[in-house]
Design an enzyme around this catalytic site. Sequence first.
Site, PDB file in Angstrom:
ATOM      1  CE  LYS A   1       3.396  -0.197   4.998  1.00 58.54           C
ATOM      2  NZ  LYS A   1       2.359  -0.070   3.663  1.00 58.54           N
TER       3      LYS A   1
ATOM      4  NE  ARG B   1       2.443  -8.848   9.946  1.00 58.89           N
ATOM      5  CZ  ARG B   1       2.173  -7.471   9.790  1.00 58.89           C
ATOM      6  NH1 ARG B   1       2.973  -6.368   9.751  1.00 58.89           N
ATOM      7  NH2 ARG B   1       1.474  -6.544   8.747  1.00 58.89           N
TER       8      ARG B   1
ATOM      9  CD  GLU C   1      -2.590   1.021   2.436  1.00 55.29           C
ATOM     10  OE1 GLU C   1      -2.635   0.118   3.514  1.00 55.29           O
ATOM     11  OE2 GLU C   1      -3.614   2.073   2.502  1.00 55.29           O
TER      12      GLU C   1
HETATM   13  P1  ATP Z   1       2.253  -1.850   7.778  1.00 55.56           P
HETATM   14  O1  ATP Z   1       1.835  -3.768   8.883  1.00 55.56           O
HETATM   15  O2  ATP Z   1       4.410  -2.343   8.678  1.00 55.56           O
HETATM   16  O3  ATP Z   1       2.402  -0.526   8.456  1.00 55.56           O
HETATM   17  P2  ATP Z   1       1.222  -3.363   6.168  1.00 55.56           P
HETATM   18  O4  ATP Z   1       1.412  -4.933   6.116  1.00 55.56           O
HETATM   19  O5  ATP Z   1      -0.013  -2.712   5.936  1.00 55.56           O
HETATM   20  O6  ATP Z   1       2.412  -2.794   6.516  1.00 55.56           O
HETATM   21  P3  ATP Z   1       1.793  -3.520   3.021  1.00 55.56           P
HETATM   22  O7  ATP Z   1       2.140  -2.389   2.284  1.00 55.56           O
HETATM   23  O8  ATP Z   1      -0.046  -3.721   3.158  1.00 55.56           O
HETATM   24  O9  ATP Z   1       2.411  -3.281   4.947  1.00 55.56           O
HETATM   25  O10 ATP Z   1       2.408  -4.600   2.744  1.00 55.56           O
HETATM   26  C1  ATP Z   1       2.717  -5.071   1.298  1.00 55.56           C
HETATM   27  C2  ATP Z   1       3.193  -6.304   1.872  1.00 55.56           C
HETATM   28  O11 ATP Z   1       4.240  -6.759   2.578  1.00 55.56           O
HETATM   29  C3  ATP Z   1       1.491  -6.977   2.297  1.00 55.56           C
HETATM   30  O12 ATP Z   1       1.859  -8.429   1.297  1.00 55.56           O
HETATM   31  C4  ATP Z   1       2.410  -7.799   3.468  1.00 55.56           C
HETATM   32  O13 ATP Z   1       1.769  -9.023   3.802  1.00 55.56           O
HETATM   33  C5  ATP Z   1       3.316  -7.399   3.408  1.00 55.56           C
HETATM   34  N1  ATP Z   1       4.449  -7.425   5.214  1.00 55.56           N
HETATM   35  C6  ATP Z   1       4.318  -5.783   5.892  1.00 55.56           C
HETATM   36  N2  ATP Z   1       5.062  -6.301   6.911  1.00 55.56           N
HETATM   37  C7  ATP Z   1       5.805  -7.389   7.117  1.00 55.56           C
HETATM   38  C8  ATP Z   1       6.164  -7.550   8.033  1.00 55.56           C
HETATM   39  N3  ATP Z   1       6.249  -7.441   8.704  1.00 55.56           N
HETATM   40  N4  ATP Z   1       6.837  -9.057   7.708  1.00 55.56           N
HETATM   41  C9  ATP Z   1       6.666  -9.774   6.735  1.00 55.56           C
HETATM   42  N5  ATP Z   1       6.157  -9.493   5.187  1.00 55.56           N
HETATM   43  C10 ATP Z   1       5.307  -7.735   5.669  1.00 55.56           C
HETATM   44 MG    MG Z   2      -1.588  -3.580   4.834  1.00 51.36          MG
END
Ligand code: ATP
Ligand code: MG
Length: 586
Positions: free
Chosen positions: A289, A279, A53
């Site tokens: 984020k 994760r 995102e």
């Molecule tokens: P955050 O929780 O840090 O805000 P998010 O999941 O909202 O992260 P996205 O931009 O939606 O952020 O993530 C893009 C991809 O990266 C998704 O498929 C998500 O599952 C993966 N991802 C995000 N954070 C992690 C993590 N800590 N470990 C592994 N994969 C991750």
């Molecule tokens: Mg997300």
Amino acid sequence: MSDSTRAGAGREPSAAAEGAGEAPAANFIREIIEADLAAGKNGGRVATRFPPEPNGYLHIGHAKSICLNFGLAQRYGGTCNLRFDDTNPSKEEVEYVESIKHDVRWLGFDWAQREYYASDYFEQLYQYAVQLIERGKAYVDSLSADQIREYRGTLTQPGRESPYRNRSVPENLDLFRRMRAGEFEEGTHVLRAKIDMAAPNMNMRDPTLYRVLKQAHHRTGDAWCIYPMYDYAHPLSDAIEGITHSICTLEFEDHRPLYDWCLAHLDVPCRPRQIEFARLNLTRTVMSKRKLLQLVQEGLVSGWDDPRMPTLSGLRRRGYTPEAIRAFCDRIGVTKFEGVLDVSRLEHGLRDDLNKRAPRVMAVLHPLRLVIENYPEGQTEELDAENNPEDPGAGTRKLPFSRVLYVERDDFREDAPKKWYRLAPGMEVRLKHAYYVTCREAVRDEKSGAIRELRCTYDPATKGGGSEDGRKVRGTLHWVSAAHALDAEVRLYDHLLSEAGPGEADESADWKARLNPGSLEVVTGCKVEPGLKTADRGSRFQFLRQGYFCVDSVDSTPERLVFNRAVALRDSWAKIERAGGPSSAG
Ligand code: ATP
Ligand code: MG
């Protein structure tokens, strides 16, 4: 605590099994894919996607997902799409899109032409929603947000059906069209899936599919005032792109029934399979984020690329290489178990990588003048210095040596303890690549009483750092020639968060109370060897005996050199103690 996970340990490959450059271990996702291939699913195709995102910069957790998704595509001769999950107009910005592309490329992955945006599918997603309404699988609800929440029930109590749930198909179609046309204010109407208000899984209690948001979108502008929800847009975007394996993190496990429901009730070109993995969490590291944005917005760090940030841009500026990050992601593997990995694992990987390729140089962080009384005044000689003992191809360089040098203030003790093999009155040490010197006297500043300089003598017969008579000198120190050295600023970093107390989760509300006040130490007045004048920004070096450093890509200029410490040397002092020597360079 060992350096493996604190929770869910046991599935982690042991540190001993971690050879550099080792292929990633097999994991349950590969097993699923291989079973699907063996069963002839998807015509033998493997298609994954990385779906960020664009509401922040990528962090090391995302790197795990990137390496996994692109890595699987490579392994099975498939494809991996870069898809911007930009369904939420309020938080998304072009700056983030650009940074994400830059970071994925820097990590070493190529999405070729396959750059997609969920927002490109808005019309198609709208038509799918119309299809759901026509099939009696979706309805426009006119309850307020609070009422919807109230009607939803709880984990122990079933929800109640909205009084609008049984609107006719024509009425729903009309209202949904008018939602799109902008006739309704935010919060007055939503489109919901018609599933089951008593479902044990709360996600299945008629989840919202669309809401009114009168906001411009960074790509579609004012074309839309209704926006699809993630849980609806995601499976359909996957289907539109022909994704076969949709890999996400564990928190989406409970959403999988909804993912499958969307695909089951629509005429989609493909039926992707959602697979969840744990994760990445690291000790002493802020990983969400939302919190990283807070750090940036509140000025608690200098920006998304502050070298203390776990963002890829921060790690890059700190001195991390893409190879070190990829190797780390491969080594930690993929599991179903939530855990917190010790951040030292990431640092080990960087040391391993830089040890092989970072040229060695000498830099004195806290300079103390050392005058060689028997070295001719005005004379300079050029000494040969090996660039990297780990890499014979790295060659040698010339180092200027003269009568006045700088050495590390910490390398001198007036009252030396036992087993002190560095400088002290009467002690002889080796200056790396140069000569043996013997300390004769420490001269104090009359006013302050601080030690101003050391008076020493050298043995001309020890050029290159060896003696003909074979006498032993245990300490080897780094130094620079005072007349030739360059001034530099060195930034030393520690983790952003202090060690967590017992039971203190990273997610605690007062996480900012754990911010480490000592996470940045700026050392000015450092002296570095002259060859560094032309070092490129972003290039990395081992400062002998001190660690790996990177020329700061933002603030460093040839006139004002700035170095970031990427990581200290591994247990340098422990090793030295064990070897019975106080200090050894190179
Ligand atoms: P955050 O929780 O840090 O805000 P998010 O999941 O909202 O992260 P996205 O931009 O939606 O952020 O993530 C893009 C991809 O990266 C998704 O498929 C998500 O599952 C993966 N991802 C995000 N954070 C992690 C993590 N800590 N470990 C592994 N994969 C991750
Ligand atoms: Mg997300």
